[in-house]
Design a protein around this motif. Structure first.
Motif, short mmCIF file in Angstrom:
data_model
loop_
_atom_site.label_atom_id
_atom_site.label_comp_id
_atom_site.label_asym_id
_atom_site.label_seq_id
_atom_site.Cartn_x
_atom_site.Cartn_y
_atom_site.Cartn_z
N LEU A 165 0.84 -1.20 0.00
CA LEU A 165 0.00 0.00 0.00
C LEU A 165 0.87 1.25 0.00
CD1 LEU A 165 -2.77 1.40 0.22
CD2 LEU A 165 -2.55 1.25 2.70
N GLN A 166 1.92 1.22 0.82
CA GLN A 166 2.83 2.35 0.89
C GLN A 166 3.52 2.59 -0.45
OE1 GLN A 166 5.79 2.00 3.98
NE2 GLN A 166 6.12 4.21 4.06
N THR A 167 4.00 1.48 -1.04
CA THR A 167 4.63 1.58 -2.37
C THR A 167 3.65 2.18 -3.37
OG1 THR A 167 5.77 -0.47 -1.83
CG2 THR A 167 5.85 0.26 -4.12
N ALA A 168 2.43 1.68 -3.35
CA ALA A 168 1.43 2.13 -4.31
C ALA A 168 1.17 3.62 -4.16
CB ALA A 168 0.13 1.34 -4.12
N LEU A 169 0.97 4.07 -2.92
CA LEU A 169 0.72 5.49 -2.68
C LEU A 169 1.88 6.33 -3.22
CD1 LEU A 169 -0.73 5.30 0.96
CD2 LEU A 169 -1.95 6.09 -1.08
N GLN A 170 3.09 5.88 -2.90
CA GLN A 170 4.28 6.63 -3.32
C GLN A 170 4.37 6.70 -4.85
OE1 GLN A 170 6.26 8.14 -0.84
NE2 GLN A 170 6.70 9.30 -2.70
N GLU A 171 4.10 5.57 -5.50
CA GLU A 171 4.22 5.55 -6.96
C GLU A 171 3.13 6.38 -7.63
OE1 GLU A 171 5.16 2.22 -9.22
OE2 GLU A 171 6.72 1.49 -7.88
N VAL A 172 1.95 6.41 -7.03
CA VAL A 172 0.89 7.24 -7.58
C VAL A 172 1.31 8.71 -7.52
CG1 VAL A 172 -1.45 8.10 -7.17
CG2 VAL A 172 -1.01 5.64 -7.19
N ILE A 173 1.96 9.08 -6.42
CA ILE A 173 2.48 10.45 -6.30
C ILE A 173 3.60 10.69 -7.34
CG2 ILE A 173 3.87 11.99 -4.83
CD1 ILE A 173 0.98 11.93 -3.97
N ASP A 174 4.55 9.75 -7.42
CA ASP A 174 5.73 9.94 -8.27
C ASP A 174 5.42 9.76 -9.76
OD1 ASP A 174 7.09 10.35 -5.94
OD2 ASP A 174 7.97 8.34 -5.86
N ASP A 175 4.74 8.67 -10.09
CA ASP A 175 4.54 8.33 -11.51
C ASP A 175 3.13 8.63 -12.02
OD1 ASP A 175 7.06 7.34 -11.17
OD2 ASP A 175 6.43 5.24 -11.03
N GLY A 176 2.22 8.89 -11.10
CA GLY A 176 0.85 9.15 -11.52
C GLY A 176 -0.02 7.90 -11.61
N PHE A 177 0.58 6.73 -11.44
CA PHE A 177 -0.23 5.51 -11.44
C PHE A 177 0.53 4.39 -10.74
CE2 PHE A 177 2.60 4.69 -14.86
CZ PHE A 177 2.70 3.32 -14.97
N TYR A 178 -0.19 3.35 -10.39
CA TYR A 178 0.44 2.14 -9.83
C TYR A 178 -0.37 0.93 -10.25
CZ TYR A 178 2.08 -1.42 -6.60
OH TYR A 178 2.59 -2.59 -6.07
N HIS A 179 0.21 0.10 -11.10
CA HIS A 179 -0.49 -1.10 -11.55
C HIS A 179 0.16 -2.34 -10.95
CE1 HIS A 179 -2.25 0.86 -15.46
NE2 HIS A 179 -2.81 1.30 -14.34
N THR A 180 -0.62 -3.11 -10.21
CA THR A 180 -0.12 -4.41 -9.76
C THR A 180 0.01 -5.31 -10.99
OG1 THR A 180 -2.33 -5.27 -9.45
CG2 THR A 180 -1.31 -4.20 -7.56
N LYS A 181 0.75 -6.37 -10.83
CA LYS A 181 0.90 -7.35 -11.92
C LYS A 181 -0.49 -7.81 -12.39
CE LYS A 181 4.37 -9.50 -13.53
NZ LYS A 181 5.80 -9.44 -13.25
N HIS A 182 -1.35 -8.03 -11.42
CA HIS A 182 -2.70 -8.51 -11.70
C HIS A 182 -3.46 -7.53 -12.59
CE1 HIS A 182 -6.97 -9.39 -10.28
NE2 HIS A 182 -6.60 -10.45 -10.95
N VAL A 183 -3.41 -6.25 -12.26
CA VAL A 183 -4.10 -5.23 -13.04
C VAL A 183 -3.47 -5.13 -14.43
CG1 VAL A 183 -4.46 -2.73 -13.25
CG2 VAL A 183 -4.94 -3.88 -11.09
N SER A 184 -2.16 -5.18 -14.50
CA SER A 184 -1.48 -5.10 -15.80
C SER A 184 -1.95 -6.21 -16.73
CB SER A 184 0.04 -5.21 -15.61
OG SER A 184 0.52 -4.06 -14.97
N LYS A 185 -2.08 -7.40 -16.16
CA LYS A 185 -2.50 -8.55 -16.96
C LYS A 185 -3.90 -8.33 -17.53
CE LYS A 185 -1.20 -12.54 -15.35
NZ LYS A 185 -1.22 -13.68 -14.40
N ILE A 186 -4.80 -7.83 -16.67
CA ILE A 186 -6.17 -7.58 -17.11
C ILE A 186 -6.21 -6.51 -18.20
CG2 ILE A 186 -8.38 -6.61 -16.36
CD1 ILE A 186 -7.95 -8.07 -13.70
#
Lengths: 213, 213
Positions: A115-136
């Motif tokens: 969750l922490q990683t995701a929040l940080q990446e959304v701030i830094d990169d504008g998005f955060y896709h888990t492997k699962h979401v990427s596959k879909i």
DNA sequence: TTAGAAAAGGGGAAAATTCCCCTTTTTTGT
DNA sequence: ACAAAAAAGGGGAATTTTCCCCTTTTCTAA
């Protein structure tokens, strides 16, 4: 160092409360407030002067759900980034949320550090896709996901109404259409979805979250 | 003052983790460990020497669910008190958990302070019933709850098979029974459950977890 | 063992669902 | 304005579901 403000939108009070504790424990983040559903979020954003950087958004909520709330944010507060956080692991739901503007979609059983990683990446990169979401997303690009967006509004409406003890005649009445028209929609749904009975439609609707139990 | 030990059993890691934070923040309680499902709980209780006073038990979990785990605890560790904590607001599920030995059943959208109250009362009184649970228990005492335990094995079997695109004739064939017998079961299910169409049966079966999507 | 209960099965028919092929009305793009 | 497409509606019939009332077979307890 200035912390990033997070707003939690979730109708499960216990979860929301403890999630707040978790997010507050992250160095770089701080929970601004909590809303019980989309409508409450909209209300609070309209009265409070402080806007958050990120909204952690549940999807299934009463009054106004996460999809509607995300759509509202994109239109009215596009600078706020939405990160979906839901129990529902459903391809169409995930695609729908991302289409509406979510920067990522987390399942509630992820590890806290993710969750922490995701929040940080959304701030830094504008998005955060888990492997699962990427596959879909990959699949959806290749038309591998039977997306209900190719069903007409009336077909979708029928798909919901079919999940009841109403007869087609009663449904026709409710939709102010001829029973024969409803019969046409039904036939079309059978073809598009690949079923051959009303029970098949009910099962499809429920599996795809088109009908809320 | 000695704190009471609590074990959390929940497959939603994020929830479990933040719940741990919440419980640890209570003066009188302390989280001993966390298990991802019933089987993991059983394994850990069999290896760790320390047994908890209370288990906060989720109901829907993979491998071994909350009902099975609660049953195991009553048989093997009866001194441990189980407090169910689930999203599922289902009469039959609540009754089933309490019959298996749960000292209470909390929904995940309760207020954090109520969790503290509940834990304390389970320690002090041996149980904690919310108004909601009390009402359901009251109803069940008067046979107001349609519990599926009064459905015969064949009726239950039919209830599952009905959640498919098979016709009744095909189902009869699969159950090695005459279509007329199936018709009798169907009629009986309609009466007992209170529906008037096959779709009604499907909806009931899914809502009550008798058919796994 | 024997009466009664429960389970299994049947006849028959009305209602609902499913299917196929066709016409009229409305919408849409140019 | 007009041709094409999409939406709405219809006829008719086979199949399936639903309903009611009844008989036979099997299980069960006194």
């Amino acid at each position: 160092m200035k912390k990033y403000d997070v707003v939690i939108v979730d109708d499960h009070l216990l979860f929301a409360q403890s999630l707040k504790g978790l997010v507050d424990s992250f160095e770089e983040f701080n929970v601004l407030f909590h809303a019980n559903n989309g409508q409450e979020l909209v209300d609070k954003l309209n009265t409070v002067s402080n806007t958050p950087h990120i909204v952690l958004m549940d999807v299934n909520m009463p009054v106004m759900n996460g999809i509607e709330a995300t759509a509202w944010l994109r239109k009215n507060k596009p600078e706020i980034k939405v990160l979906a956080l839901s129990m529902e692991d459903d391809e169409n739901l995930i695609i729908k949320m991302i289409k509406k503007g979510a920067r990522g979609y987390l399942l509630k059983d992820i590890h806290p550090t993710e969750l922490q990683t995701a929040l940080q990446e959304v701030i830094d990169d504008g998005f955060y896709h888990t492997k699962h979401v990427s596959k879909i997303l990959q699949k959806s690009m290749h038309g591998m996901v039977k997306n209900e967006s190719q069903l007409s509004d009336n077909e979708l409406r029928l798909l919901e109404l079919v999940c009841s003890e109403k007869t087609y005649a009663e449904i026709a009445n409710e939709m102010y259409l001829s029973p024969k028209t409803i019969d046409g929609y039904r036939e079309s749904l059978f073809k598009k979805i690949g079923v051959k009975s009303r029970v098949g439609l009910v099962l499809y609707a429920i599996k795809n979250g088109l009908y809320q139990l």
